[in-house]
Design an enzyme around this catalytic site. Structure first.
Site, PDB file in Angstrom:
ATOM      1  N   GLY A   1      -1.436 -33.859  34.781  1.00 27.18           N
ATOM      2  CA  GLY A   1      -2.179 -33.400  33.609  1.00 27.18           C
ATOM      3  C   GLY A   1      -2.611 -34.525  32.684  1.00 27.18           C
ATOM      4  O   GLY A   1      -3.001 -34.269  31.545  1.00 27.18           O
TER       5      GLY A   1
ATOM      6  N   SER B   1      -3.227 -35.083  38.862  1.00 25.06           N
ATOM      7  CA  SER B   1      -4.634 -35.308  38.513  1.00 25.06           C
ATOM      8  C   SER B   1      -5.544 -35.465  39.727  1.00 25.06           C
ATOM      9  O   SER B   1      -6.442 -36.309  39.726  1.00 25.06           O
ATOM     10  CB  SER B   1      -4.755 -36.501  37.567  1.00 25.06           C
TER      11      SER B   1
ATOM     12  N   GLU C   1       4.977 -35.633  43.129  1.00 22.43           N
ATOM     13  CA  GLU C   1       4.181 -35.528  41.908  1.00 22.43           C
ATOM     14  C   GLU C   1       4.731 -36.480  40.855  1.00 22.43           C
ATOM     15  O   GLU C   1       5.651 -36.121  40.108  1.00 22.43           O
ATOM     16  CB  GLU C   1       4.231 -34.106  41.365  1.00 22.43           C
TER      17      GLU C   1
ATOM     18  N   ASN D   1      -1.793 -24.995  41.623  1.00 21.76           N
ATOM     19  CA  ASN D   1      -0.766 -24.520  40.685  1.00 21.76           C
ATOM     20  C   ASN D   1      -1.442 -24.158  39.371  1.00 21.76           C
ATOM     21  O   ASN D   1      -1.866 -25.037  38.630  1.00 21.76           O
ATOM     22  CB  ASN D   1       0.283 -25.619  40.474  1.00 21.76           C
ATOM     23  N   TRP D   2      -1.499 -22.853  39.094  1.00 24.72           N
ATOM     24  CA  TRP D   2      -2.222 -22.403  37.897  1.00 24.72           C
ATOM     25  C   TRP D   2      -1.369 -22.453  36.630  1.00 24.72           C
ATOM     26  O   TRP D   2      -1.870 -22.173  35.537  1.00 24.72           O
ATOM     27  CB  TRP D   2      -2.734 -20.973  38.109  1.00 24.72           C
ATOM     28  N   LYS D   3      -0.089 -22.766  36.783  1.00 21.65           N
ATOM     29  CA  LYS D   3       0.799 -22.833  35.603  1.00 21.65           C
ATOM     30  C   LYS D   3       0.684 -21.526  34.802  1.00 21.65           C
ATOM     31  O   LYS D   3       0.540 -20.476  35.392  1.00 21.65           O
ATOM     32  CB  LYS D   3       0.471 -24.067  34.761  1.00 21.65           C
TER      33      LYS D   3
ATOM     34  N   GLY E   1      -3.219 -29.114  39.947  1.00 21.58           N
ATOM     35  CA  GLY E   1      -3.031 -28.314  38.741  1.00 21.58           C
ATOM     36  C   GLY E   1      -4.364 -27.966  38.108  1.00 21.58           C
ATOM     37  O   GLY E   1      -5.064 -27.053  38.542  1.00 21.58           O
ATOM     38  N   GLY E   2      -4.737 -28.726  37.078  1.00 22.84           N
ATOM     39  CA  GLY E   2      -5.921 -28.423  36.274  1.00 22.84           C
ATOM     40  C   GLY E   2      -7.174 -28.110  37.086  1.00 22.84           C
ATOM     41  O   GLY E   2      -7.878 -27.122  36.795  1.00 22.84           O
TER      42      GLY E   2
ATOM     43  N   GLU F   1       7.585 -29.635  35.336  1.00 19.72           N
ATOM     44  CA  GLU F   1       7.616 -28.894  34.055  1.00 19.72           C
ATOM     45  C   GLU F   1       8.839 -27.993  33.980  1.00 19.72           C
ATOM     46  O   GLU F   1       9.378 -27.760  32.897  1.00 19.72           O
ATOM     47  CB  GLU F   1       6.298 -28.118  33.871  1.00 19.72           C
TER      48      GLU F   1
ATOM     49  N   HIS G   1       9.203 -27.823  40.089  1.00 16.92           N
ATOM     50  CA  HIS G   1       8.073 -28.503  39.437  1.00 16.92           C
ATOM     51  C   HIS G   1       8.597 -29.295  38.236  1.00 16.92           C
ATOM     52  O   HIS G   1       9.521 -28.864  37.545  1.00 16.92           O
ATOM     53  CB  HIS G   1       7.027 -27.477  38.994  1.00 16.92           C
TER      54      HIS G   1
HETATM   55  C1  PEP Z   1       0.673 -29.914  38.860  1.00 12.47           C
HETATM   56  O1  PEP Z   1       0.847 -29.216  37.887  1.00 12.47           O
HETATM   57  O2  PEP Z   1       1.358 -29.726  39.863  1.00 12.47           O
HETATM   58  C2  PEP Z   1      -0.380 -30.939  38.804  1.00 12.47           C
HETATM   59  C3  PEP Z   1      -0.448 -31.807  39.764  1.00 12.47           C
HETATM   60  O3  PEP Z   1      -1.242 -30.902  37.712  1.00 12.47           O
HETATM   61  P1  PEP Z   1      -2.602 -31.767  37.519  1.00 12.47           P
HETATM   62  O4  PEP Z   1      -3.370 -31.693  38.824  1.00 12.47           O
HETATM   63  O5  PEP Z   1      -3.319 -31.069  36.402  1.00 12.47           O
HETATM   64  O6  PEP Z   1      -2.189 -33.157  37.198  1.00 12.47           O
END
Ligand code: PEP
Length: 232
Positions: free
Chosen positions: A160, A190, A154, A6-8, A211-212, A86, A84
């Protein structure tokens, strides 16, 4: 084993092409990237499997800022995230709107990753199962155990933050979600190259939503290799 990135709100079209040129995942893992809407076409052109980060339930209409399933399919997009945290936290997404998005996307032929997860406050007051039940029930009531549906667990406190659920926490939450809706469940929060194998070796963990660490082609490829090793 599905590993989705997930590149957001990161990566222009040029950065997307750069990523795709450098990204070399191993065979044997289903890999998906979820770029922002403006970079979807560039990612599709590279030959990767591409999901959007959100999709609207209507076929078209007066919904400023929204995108329909048909618009995504025209670009060659194969699926979408919905719900998600966010989106829930910053854009007022509710269990009901998430369920409507999932139902319309599946009906149109897209694959769907529906995200669920508790906040730190909810976990600390012992409400994790209640929250997971409400969020998962909403999707289950709308679409059932659809063959193109995947859930991503999640925990919001792990997204994040660098803080990851322990393998035991992930396993318990996944087993609980599966007891409500029997579909594959990805872990997100993470995930990094050095913790992926342990999380992904839990029996109820069917993949990861990253994500990141999915923004860097080498880190994302390393997570894909860890996924392969975890199931070897
Ligand atoms: C996400 O945004 O779905 C996520 C899991 O982010 P991160 O891996 O950065 O915690």
């Amino acid at each position: 084993m599905l590993i989705a990135g997930n590149w957001k709100m990161f990566k222009t079209q040029a950065e997307t092409r750069e990523f795709c040129a450098a990204f070399s995942p191993p065979d044997g893992v289903d890999v998906v990237v979820c770029p922002p809407f403006t970079s979807l076409a560039a990612a599709v052109e590279s030959g990767l499997r591409v999901f959007a980060q959100n999709v609207h339930w209507a076929e078209d209409g007066a919904y400023t800022g929204e995108i329909s399933a048909a618009m995504l399919q025209e670009l060659g997009v194969a699926g979408s995230l919905v719900g998600h945290s966010e989106r829930r936290q910053y854009f007022g997404e509710s269990d009901e709107s998430v369920a409507r998005r999932a139902a319309a996307a599946l009906e149109a032929g897209l694959d769907v990753i529906a995200c669920v997860g508790e906040t730190l406050e909810e976990r600390e007051r012992g409400a994790t199962e209640l929250v997971l039940r409400l969020q998962t029930d909403a999707v289950a009531d709308a679409v059932g155990a659809h063959p193109r549906l995947v859930v991503a667990y999640e925990p919001v406190w792990a997204i994040g933050t660098g803080e990851t659920a322990t393998p035991e926490i992930a396993q318990d939450a996944h087993a609980f979600v599966k007891s409500i809706l029997d579909v594959p469940v990805l872990y997100g929060g993470s995930v990094k190259p050095d913790n992926a194998a342990e999380l992904l070796s839990q029996p109820a963990v069917d993949g990861a939503l990253v994500g990141g660490a999915s923004l860097d082609p080498d880190s994302f490829a390393a997570i894909c290799r860890a996924a392969l090793a975890a199931r070897a």
